[in-house]
Design a protein around this motif. Structure first.
Motif, PDB file in Angstrom:
ATOM      1  N   ARG A   2     -19.971  23.268  45.813  1.00 56.68           N
ATOM      2  CA  ARG A   2     -18.669  23.867  46.128  1.00 56.68           C
ATOM      3  C   ARG A   2     -17.732  22.771  46.608  1.00 56.68           C
ATOM      4  O   ARG A   2     -17.909  22.224  47.693  1.00 56.68           O
TER       5      ARG A   2
ATOM      6  N   SER B 210     -12.779  25.501  49.035  1.00 54.56           N
ATOM      7  CA  SER B 210     -12.219  26.828  48.822  1.00 54.56           C
ATOM      8  C   SER B 210     -10.816  26.834  49.366  1.00 54.56           C
ATOM      9  O   SER B 210     -10.426  25.969  50.143  1.00 54.56           O
TER      10      SER B 210
ATOM     11  N   SER C 239     -18.335  33.836  50.879  1.00 56.75           N
ATOM     12  CA  SER C 239     -18.464  34.563  49.623  1.00 56.75           C
ATOM     13  C   SER C 239     -18.306  36.046  49.879  1.00 56.75           C
ATOM     14  O   SER C 239     -18.872  36.601  50.809  1.00 56.75           O
TER      15      SER C 239
ATOM     16  N   GLN D   8     -22.569  34.560  43.279  1.00 58.21           N
ATOM     17  CA  GLN D   8     -22.519  33.132  43.008  1.00 58.21           C
ATOM     18  C   GLN D   8     -23.498  32.760  41.900  1.00 58.21           C
ATOM     19  O   GLN D   8     -24.444  33.484  41.600  1.00 58.21           O
TER      20      GLN D   8
ATOM     21  N   PRO E 237     -14.352  31.410  44.123  1.00 59.69           N
ATOM     22  CA  PRO E 237     -15.289  31.044  45.189  1.00 59.69           C
ATOM     23  C   PRO E 237     -15.775  29.601  45.093  1.00 59.69           C
ATOM     24  O   PRO E 237     -16.111  28.983  46.100  1.00 59.69           O
TER      25      PRO E 237
END
Length: 662
Positions: free
Chosen positions: A26, A29, A50, A56, A127
């Protein structure tokens, strides 16, 4: 209904399609992004948890993974078809979405016209945005809000790759901001071929070939894009010899390279070389595209080579290129400019898909040939069929009114263009109007129009007014027009020559001498008038009083025979067009040897009976040649088509299509 423009997906989207795998890392965000403007765009990079309704990628196993891949393929297909609405519905109904899924939708929205907000919202909700996501949004900012907004977004990106930097480089270069582009280029941590190509192309585009050469020599790898950029830059800088040198040295060439050379030759007045290179290109096995054909046909038009144009047409008919509207439009334009209006109309009528440019080409063709009524009728049909009108449409309409002497209708169209179609008049529209009024003898009205123009008049405006003053022998206004023309461009030969011609027409020979002395003192070079005719694939060029052509004795013999027959038929030489202070007998001889008469006589000698004679002249046809050609067409029972620098004259049975108004 959601919509999307039908064109190729961006580089970012292609990366998504080629890499259908899940990203486990990730990058960051994001929170809600405010609506951007040119002065204030900000983004905060905050982590979010999330949500339950978004699974995910690491939750996917086996069947679920296959379902996601299948849905991604369907979304891709919808986007390729331009059906963003269906893609969106499928996306919303997916219980599991991968980063690839989000990126597919993001790329689709970012490419669709007017869908920035949708792309923006998708990006906020992602996400797991990755570098592809950020690059897609960077492209979106660049397209929708320009370089400044894109730079703010770029500066806020926590992670960048070479594609991110290249996107900024491309935007800056495309906007001619080369100083800022160079700063970004120097700042780049890693440069690849694209980086070097973008910079070389950027400098070539703005005409800075010194810096382009420097970068080209320093580039670690020189691919075909960089070589082609150099060819393009040299051609635009009118350094044809250097473009040829680079072209010859290229280790490989692509279609763009060949097109650049062909179009460069044509744009630099070397259409014959462009056509030769086109032949070599085809023989080499390189398949031309619509752009190639457009340049080649423009070359045929510039050379007035109808035979070569027909050969290109035959080539087109044997290929899928005949299905392209652009190619058919170029053919229509070529036939019009080469004097074959009948074939142009037939091709226009047979073209199934006509766009604005196609209609404009045919309207302009009719206008240039003096077929004012047909041009205006076609304009009415164009309006009735709902075809979009543009500023070029009205150039054709005003030219049609001009050549047909329809002064009041021309004024009405000029007013309607602004009032009804909200098309702001350009310099070319004002030039048409000055010509329209000037030809009709409304010189004061033409002058008043010039004085009310919203911008400074350019040389063509005063040159047009000066030409009208010569026709109507208005010496005072001619001197005013010439003075203003020379203030705009002191090196313009037109101002001197036209003014000298006005004085000569009024037999003020001392003033003619003064103007010619002034030209000599200022080292102004007059471009000589000449005419040419194509016979058996060979172009024969003539100047007034020509002494070079190998068959000159035969041509003079033919002209002497014609002169005797014309006298019997009632022809009287118009001596005011012999612009030299000599006796009348000498003036008659000078008139008989004008370039267009020499070309017509040669055509009569060499071309079979019944074949129309097409002669082309780089200046306006003179009044005596116009009168003589009417007599010749009747005596010889031959159609004679003469194109001068503003229009076509079709002579048949002692009459001209212009109705003696030109």
């Amino acid at each position: 209904m959601l919509s999307i423009q039908k064109h190729t997906l961006s580089i970012s989207c292609l990366n998504v399609l080629l890499h259908l795998s899940f990203h486990k890392h990730r990058l960051c965000s994001t929170s809600k992004l405010n609506h951007p403007d040119e002065t204030s765009i900000h983004r905060s990079f905050l982590p979010i948890s999330s949500s339950n309704n978004v699974n995910q990628s690491h939750h996917c196993h086996g069947k679920e993974l296959d379902e996601v891949k299948s849905s991604n393929r369907m979304i891709t297909e919808y986007i390729h078809r331009g059906d963003l609405d269906s893609a969106y519905k499928l996306f919303e109904n997916m219980s599991i979405k991968s980063t690839v899924t989000w990126n597919l939708m993001l790329a689709g929205c970012s490419r669709a016209s007017g869908r920035f907000e949708d792309a923006h919202q998708l990006f906020d909700k992602m996400p797991q945005p990755d570098i592809v996501s950020y690059n897609t949004m960077l492209n979106c900012y660049m397209r929708n809000f320009g370089v400044k907004a894109a730079r703010v977004f770029f500066d806020g990106m926590l992670v960048r790759d070479t594609t991110s930097w290249n996107t900024m480089l491309s935007g800056l270069c495309q906007n001619g901001m080369m100083d800022k582009a160079y700063e970004v280029f120097e700042e780049m941590p890693v440069k690849n071929n694209v980086s070097w190509n973008v910079m070389i192309s950027g400098y070539a585009a703005v005409g800075d070939m010194i810096f382009a050469e420097k970068l080209f020599s320093n580039a670690p790898v020189k691919c075909v894009v960089a070589w082609t950029a150099m060819v393009t830059g040299y051609m635009k800088s009118r350094k044809v010899d250097l473009a040829e040198k680079v072209f010859d040295e290229m280790p490989e060439r692509n279609l763009v390279t060949w097109n650049t050379m062909v179009s460069g030759y044509v744009e630099n007045g070397r259409a014959d070389d462009g056509l030769k290179l086109f032949k070599t290109m085809v023989e080499t096995g390189v398949k031309p595209n619509s752009s190639t054909i457009g340049s080649v046909l423009l070359g045929c038009s510039n050379l007035c080579s109808l035979k070569l144009g027909k050969q290109v047409h035959q080539f087109v008919n044997k290929s899928p290129l005949s299905l392209y509207t652009m190619v058919n439009t170029s053919l229509i334009s070529m036939y019009c400019k080469c004097g074959d209006l009948e074939t142009a109309w037939r091709l226009f009528d047979e073209t199934l898909h006509k766009d604005t440019v196609t209609w404009n080409a045919m309207i302009s063709g009719y206008a240039q040939h003096g077929e004012g009524d047909k041009a205006l009728l076609l304009f009415d049909t164009m309006k009735n069929e709902g075809i979009k009108l543009d500023w070029i449409t009205f150039i054709g309409v005003l030219t049609a009114c001009n050549h047909a002497g329809l002064v009041n209708r021309g004024i009405q169209y000029f007013d309607s263009m602004q009032r009804d179609y909200k098309i702001k008049p350009k310099a070319d529209h004002f030039t048409c109007m000055v010509d329209l009024l000037g030809r009709a003898g409304k010189l004061v009205e033409a002058l008043n129009l010039i004085k009310t123009m919203p911008f400074k008049p350019h040389t063509a405006i005063f040159g047009t007014l000066l030409g009208a003053c010569r026709v109507h022998k208005n010496l005072e206004l001619a001197e005013y027009a010439a003075r203003n023309l020379l203030e705009c461009d002191p090196s313009s030969a037109t101002g001197y020559v036209q003014l000298a011609n006005v004085y000569a027409a009024m037999r003020k020979w001392e003033y003619v001498s003064k103007v010619r002395r002034l030209m000599k003192d200022n080292k102004v070079i007059k471009f000589p008038g000449y005419s040419w005719i194509e016979i058996m694939n060979c172009v024969h060029e003539f100047r007034s009083g020509d002494r070079i052509h190998p068959e000159l004795a035969l041509i003079h013999e033919k002209l002497n025979q014609l002169e005797e027959k014309m006298k019997v038929a009632g022809y009287i030489p118009v001596l005011e067009f012999a612009l030299h202070d000599v006796d009348d007998d000498q003036k008659k001889k000078l008139l008989l040897w004008h370039s267009e008469k020499l070309a017509i006589a040669y055509g009569l000698i060499k071309m079979a009976e019944g074949v129309p004679i097409r002669v082309f002249k780089n200046l306006r046809v003179c009044g005596d040649c116009h009168e003589a050609t009417k007599f010749i067409s009747e005596i010889e029972k031959r159609i004679i088509i003469v194109r001068d620098n503003s229009r076509f004259h079709h002579f048949k049975d002692g009459k001209c299509s212009c109705g003696d108004y030109w």
